[in-house]
Motif scaffolding. Structure first.
Motif, mmCIF file in Angstrom:
data_model
loop_
_atom_site.group_PDB
_atom_site.id
_atom_site.type_symbol
_atom_site.label_atom_id
_atom_site.label_comp_id
_atom_site.label_asym_id
_atom_site.label_seq_id
_atom_site.Cartn_x
_atom_site.Cartn_y
_atom_site.Cartn_z
ATOM 1 N N VAL A 8 -4.594 73.534 20.529
ATOM 2 C CA VAL A 8 -5.214 73.691 19.209
ATOM 3 C C VAL A 8 -6.464 72.826 19.096
ATOM 4 C CG1 VAL A 8 -4.869 73.272 16.735
ATOM 5 C CG2 VAL A 8 -3.082 74.377 18.063
ATOM 6 N N VAL A 9 -6.386 71.595 19.585
ATOM 7 C CA VAL A 9 -7.558 70.704 19.568
ATOM 8 C C VAL A 9 -8.683 71.304 20.399
ATOM 9 C CG1 VAL A 9 -8.408 68.468 20.364
ATOM 10 C CG2 VAL A 9 -6.304 68.586 19.056
ATOM 11 N N ASN A 40 -9.924 63.884 15.062
ATOM 12 C CA ASN A 40 -8.820 63.214 14.368
ATOM 13 C C ASN A 40 -7.469 63.753 14.830
ATOM 14 O OD1 ASN A 40 -10.610 61.671 12.911
ATOM 15 N ND2 ASN A 40 -10.540 62.981 11.110
ATOM 16 N N LEU A 41 -7.375 65.056 14.989
ATOM 17 C CA LEU A 41 -6.128 65.665 15.455
ATOM 18 C C LEU A 41 -5.821 65.251 16.898
ATOM 19 C CD1 LEU A 41 -3.829 67.533 14.665
ATOM 20 C CD2 LEU A 41 -5.194 69.444 15.485
ATOM 21 N N ALA A 42 -6.840 65.103 17.720
ATOM 22 C CA ALA A 42 -6.630 64.654 19.103
ATOM 23 C C ALA A 42 -6.101 63.223 19.132
ATOM 24 C CB ALA A 42 -7.927 64.760 19.894
ATOM 25 N N ILE A 43 -6.657 62.358 18.292
ATOM 26 C CA ILE A 43 -6.170 60.977 18.224
ATOM 27 C C ILE A 43 -4.729 60.952 17.729
ATOM 28 C CG2 ILE A 43 -6.476 58.753 17.083
ATOM 29 C CD1 ILE A 43 -9.482 59.317 17.048
ATOM 30 N N PHE A 44 -4.440 61.776 16.723
ATOM 31 C CA PHE A 44 -3.091 61.827 16.176
ATOM 32 C C PHE A 44 -2.097 62.333 17.215
ATOM 33 C CE2 PHE A 44 0.181 63.813 13.423
ATOM 34 C CZ PHE A 44 0.599 62.665 12.776
ATOM 35 N N THR A 45 -2.481 63.327 17.989
ATOM 36 C CA THR A 45 -1.614 63.865 19.027
ATOM 37 C C THR A 45 -1.394 62.844 20.143
ATOM 38 O OG1 THR A 45 -2.428 66.071 18.544
ATOM 39 C CG2 THR A 45 -1.302 65.787 20.628
ATOM 40 N N ALA A 46 -2.415 62.067 20.457
ATOM 41 C CA ALA A 46 -2.286 61.054 21.514
ATOM 42 C C ALA A 46 -1.310 59.947 21.121
ATOM 43 C CB ALA A 46 -3.647 60.449 21.824
ATOM 44 N N GLY A 47 -1.083 59.771 19.821
ATOM 45 C CA GLY A 47 -0.168 58.733 19.367
ATOM 46 C C GLY A 47 1.289 59.146 19.359
ATOM 47 N N ALA A 75 -3.698 54.506 12.066
ATOM 48 C CA ALA A 75 -4.670 53.643 11.392
ATOM 49 C C ALA A 75 -6.098 54.008 11.789
ATOM 50 C CB ALA A 75 -4.382 52.186 11.742
ATOM 51 N N LEU A 76 -6.302 54.362 13.052
ATOM 52 C CA LEU A 76 -7.632 54.784 13.496
ATOM 53 C C LEU A 76 -8.077 56.076 12.806
ATOM 54 C CD1 LEU A 76 -7.424 54.081 17.323
ATOM 55 C CD2 LEU A 76 -8.774 52.840 15.642
#
Length: 117
Positions: A8-9, A40-47, A75-76
């Motif tokens: 999706v990203v 933002n979605l990529a960062i969220f998925t990486a977490g 937080a990021l």
């Protein structure tokens, strides 16, 4: 689940870049919004995406429970949302000013109207 969100990203990034390469300023703005959201979605998925454990540390514990999501990407993302909104507003003001000067939202027509002056 992360593989699905990664796809999706990738689709969001490709769509955002495609829109940013268009000639109309409004499409460029939509591409910028879509690209910002995809990052933002990529960062969220990486977490790590979990639905069971909140990313909280119990009192007396040194580490969060096993399987909990990482709170740092969350937080990021909050910071990235604020920065992305500021970038969006700044870009919107620049596009509005360019539209007022040239009376066109098409990049090619802006270039030709600038050369004729």
């Amino acid at each position: 689940m992360e593989i699905l969100w990664s796809v999706v990203v990738g689709v969001f990034v490709a769509s955002g870049i495609y829109l940013m390469l268009e000639r109309h300023l409004l499409r460029v703005l939509f591409g910028l919004i879509l690209l910002s959201s995809s990052v933002n979605l990529a960062i969220f998925t990486a977490g790590r995406l979990t639905s069971g454990e909140p990313p909280l540390i119990d009192s007396g514990a040194l580490l969060p429970p096993v399987g909990a999501a990482n709170p740092l990407p969350q937080a990021l993302i909050l910071t990235a949302i604020v920065i992305g909104f500021g970038l969006l507003v700044f870009t919107l003001v620049l596009f509005y000013r360019a539209y007022e000067e040239t009376r066109s939202a098409d990049v090619d027509q802006m270039k030709y109207s600038e050369e004729s002056q």
